[in-house]
Design a protein around this motif. Sequence first.
Motif, PDB file in Angstrom:
ATOM      1  N   ALA A 419       0.820  -1.212   0.000  1.00 12.01           N
ATOM      2  CA  ALA A 419       0.000   0.000   0.000  1.00 12.01           C
ATOM      3  C   ALA A 419       0.856   1.264   0.000  1.00 12.01           C
ATOM      4  O   ALA A 419       0.340   2.364  -0.207  1.00 12.01           O
ATOM      5  CB  ALA A 419      -0.917  -0.008   1.210  1.00 12.01           C
ATOM      6  N   ALA A 420       2.161   1.119   0.269  1.00 11.49           N
ATOM      7  CA  ALA A 420       3.034   2.299   0.334  1.00 11.49           C
ATOM      8  C   ALA A 420       3.937   2.429  -0.892  1.00 11.49           C
ATOM      9  O   ALA A 420       4.472   3.502  -1.151  1.00 11.49           O
ATOM     10  CB  ALA A 420       3.901   2.238   1.588  1.00 11.49           C
ATOM     11  N   ASN A 421       4.102   1.326  -1.621  1.00 14.34           N
ATOM     12  CA  ASN A 421       5.024   1.309  -2.760  1.00 14.34           C
ATOM     13  C   ASN A 421       4.263   1.066  -4.059  1.00 14.34           C
ATOM     14  O   ASN A 421       3.942  -0.069  -4.399  1.00 14.34           O
ATOM     15  CB  ASN A 421       6.083   0.217  -2.567  1.00 14.34           C
ATOM     16  N   PRO A 422       3.968   2.121  -4.794  1.00 15.46           N
ATOM     17  CA  PRO A 422       3.179   1.940  -6.019  1.00 15.46           C
ATOM     18  C   PRO A 422       3.952   1.153  -7.081  1.00 15.46           C
ATOM     19  O   PRO A 422       5.179   1.177  -7.114  1.00 15.46           O
ATOM     20  CB  PRO A 422       2.921   3.374  -6.496  1.00 15.46           C
ATOM     21  N   VAL A 423       3.184   0.490  -7.923  1.00 13.34           N
ATOM     22  CA  VAL A 423       3.748  -0.177  -9.094  1.00 13.34           C
ATOM     23  C   VAL A 423       4.013   0.878 -10.171  1.00 13.34           C
ATOM     24  O   VAL A 423       5.031   0.861 -10.845  1.00 13.34           O
ATOM     25  CB  VAL A 423       2.749  -1.226  -9.633  1.00 13.34           C
ATOM     26  N   LEU A 424       3.069   1.795 -10.290  1.00 11.54           N
ATOM     27  CA  LEU A 424       3.142   2.799 -11.359  1.00 11.54           C
ATOM     28  C   LEU A 424       3.207   4.207 -10.791  1.00 11.54           C
ATOM     29  O   LEU A 424       2.483   4.546  -9.854  1.00 11.54           O
ATOM     30  CB  LEU A 424       1.907   2.706 -12.256  1.00 11.54           C
ATOM     31  N   ILE A 425       4.056   5.004 -11.377  1.00 11.75           N
ATOM     32  CA  ILE A 425       4.052   6.453 -11.165  1.00 11.75           C
ATOM     33  C   ILE A 425       4.028   7.075 -12.559  1.00 11.75           C
ATOM     34  O   ILE A 425       4.433   6.418 -13.525  1.00 11.75           O
ATOM     35  CB  ILE A 425       5.311   6.928 -10.401  1.00 11.75           C
ATOM     36  N   PRO A 426       3.561   8.315 -12.680  1.00 11.66           N
ATOM     37  CA  PRO A 426       3.578   8.945 -14.003  1.00 11.66           C
ATOM     38  C   PRO A 426       5.011   9.354 -14.363  1.00 11.66           C
ATOM     39  O   PRO A 426       5.476  10.396 -13.948  1.00 11.66           O
ATOM     40  CB  PRO A 426       2.691  10.185 -13.839  1.00 11.66           C
ATOM     41  N   ARG A 427       5.677   8.478 -15.057  1.00 14.42           N
ATOM     42  CA  ARG A 427       7.076   8.756 -15.400  1.00 14.42           C
ATOM     43  C   ARG A 427       7.160   9.841 -16.467  1.00 14.42           C
ATOM     44  O   ARG A 427       6.333   9.887 -17.388  1.00 14.42           O
ATOM     45  CB  ARG A 427       7.777   7.481 -15.850  1.00 14.42           C
ATOM     46  N   ASN A 428       8.206  10.664 -16.344  1.00 21.54           N
ATOM     47  CA  ASN A 428       8.363  11.814 -17.249  1.00 21.54           C
ATOM     48  C   ASN A 428       8.306  11.447 -18.724  1.00 21.54           C
ATOM     49  O   ASN A 428       7.688  12.146 -19.519  1.00 21.54           O
ATOM     50  CB  ASN A 428       9.719  12.485 -17.028  1.00 21.54           C
ATOM     51  N   HIS A 429       9.009  10.383 -19.068  1.00 18.97           N
ATOM     52  CA  HIS A 429       9.082  10.077 -20.499  1.00 18.97           C
ATOM     53  C   HIS A 429       7.723   9.644 -21.032  1.00 18.97           C
ATOM     54  O   HIS A 429       7.418   9.886 -22.206  1.00 18.97           O
ATOM     55  CB  HIS A 429      10.183   9.052 -20.803  1.00 18.97           C
ATOM     56  N   ARG A 430       6.906   9.060 -20.178  1.00 17.49           N
ATOM     57  CA  ARG A 430       5.554   8.685 -20.617  1.00 17.49           C
ATOM     58  C   ARG A 430       4.668   9.919 -20.773  1.00 17.49           C
ATOM     59  O   ARG A 430       3.842   9.999 -21.683  1.00 17.49           O
ATOM     60  CB  ARG A 430       4.919   7.726 -19.601  1.00 17.49           C
ATOM     61  N   ILE A 431       4.853  10.860 -19.867  1.00 17.58           N
ATOM     62  CA  ILE A 431       4.075  12.103 -19.954  1.00 17.58           C
ATOM     63  C   ILE A 431       4.452  12.859 -21.235  1.00 17.58           C
ATOM     64  O   ILE A 431       3.565  13.324 -21.976  1.00 17.58           O
ATOM     65  CB  ILE A 431       4.362  12.992 -18.715  1.00 17.58           C
TER      66      ILE A 431
END
Length: 483
Positions: A419-431
């Motif tokens: 619950a504290a460690n996400p699998v996904l974050i909005p990574r810069n290169h994807r944005i």
Amino acid sequence: MAGPCLPYIKGMTLQIPFDNSYAALPDGFFARVKPEPVRAPSLIAFNEALARDLGIDGLDDPDLAALFAGNALPDGAAPLAQLYAGHQFGQYNPQLGDGRAILLGETIGTDGIRRDIQLKGSGRTPFSRMGDGRAWLGPVLREYVVSEAMHALGVPTTRALAAVRTGETVVRERPLPGAVLTRVAQSHLRVGTFQIFAARGDIPALQTLFDYAVARHYPDATEPAAFLDAVMRRQAALVAQWMSLGFIHGVMNTDNCSISGETIDYGPCAFMDSYHPETVYSSIDRFGRYSYAAQADIIVWNMAQLATALLSLMPDPEAAIEPFTAQVHAMPNLIRAEWLRRFGAKIGLSDPTPDDATLIAELLTLMQTDEADFTNTFRGLVDGTARDQFTETAGFDDWHARWQSRISGEEDPKGLMSAANPVLIPRNHRIEEMIAAAVAGDDAPFHRLMAAYATPFADDPAYADLRRPPAPEEVVQATFCGT
Ligand code: AMP
Ligand code: MG
């Protein structure tokens, strides 16, 4: 500045149950101004779930684009641009204000909380200075995706209700498609809102603002000292949470520092890929004032500015300097406690001790030396893949053994970590990739990212590619304010 007359669109069904309080404050708090209509609005996204939570009705309206472009005003709106000042990179700017944003009004959501509905990129206001009052598609979609991802990650944040293409071109480094974002916030009161009245010596206005902010956000904190404490606690928790996710706000000027304790103003923000405490992405942050690790210090500096403004409300401001200073000096301890709680959970500890801070710091040092990916290393502690993030495995193995013995007595370390460690974050290169596609007219990547980041803790194989850090040629070197 009176905008052109806005048409009432026939058949408009959308109903926003406005209940406007800011518009009832004295004149000096804002300028009444209408959005400037745009040529050819088209809807990119509308956040129906959020709309429902806000109590908005008639969601099947065929003219959402016109509405959220500012071409039509919904019934009950009282549009205005708010006044504020702020320290930008440490320099006091005596007047900023909404230069490209217009508050339509407020609604009280199904949760009973009052929220602002604001258009961003909706044209010039009396506070536009040299700006055009517009936004281009890139920052609008970046804010939409990142603010909604932050919400899904459990971080207090402004939300995105709609995004619209204007059909007009805005000129930045080159001509770019224009867009308008509809932003929702618990309020747009900033540290800078307090600063402007304090700096002008307008104590009655400062008192009015204070009473308003207390009533709206901290009804129990009726004295300036209690109010300062309440804001500091929320900001300490917020910044620690940012850091636990590798988030770098990028432009923590006092005008971008919210009284409600929400993340606000997603300009050059970024999530870190490989861990380094001095990471900076913002192209204008040349000295690292707002680097990843500096955030814990700069928020204290920002709270010192709020404390300074609040001093003017004290019957004897001179005498209040010492206790206010002591209060601000206590903030680093608040941040350390929040940091320990957040990072403790990241390694599976429900009740971390100061000794555990050393254990966490040791892992971070290994990560820094090895340029390990922040998100994948911590999630790897759940998945058993953390070791793969290191080339220097001996150091990690040693740490891992000590960590295993530390968590052996924990009841549910895996649950905590998941619950504290996400699998996904909005990574810069994807944005950046998503923005480039949208500029070329393809919104599919935007919608895919929105779907993926709605459940950032879920391990969905359909989004395995979004877990991958950037390849060397994909690394985003700098982010921009996007004004
Ligand atoms: P920000 O970088 O979003 O925190 O904005 C800092 C200040 O610049 C605020 O007062 C904004 O309203 C103003 N600003 C930013 N972009 C524009 C623009 N395109 N037109 C007018 N004002 C702007
Ligand atoms: Mg701002």
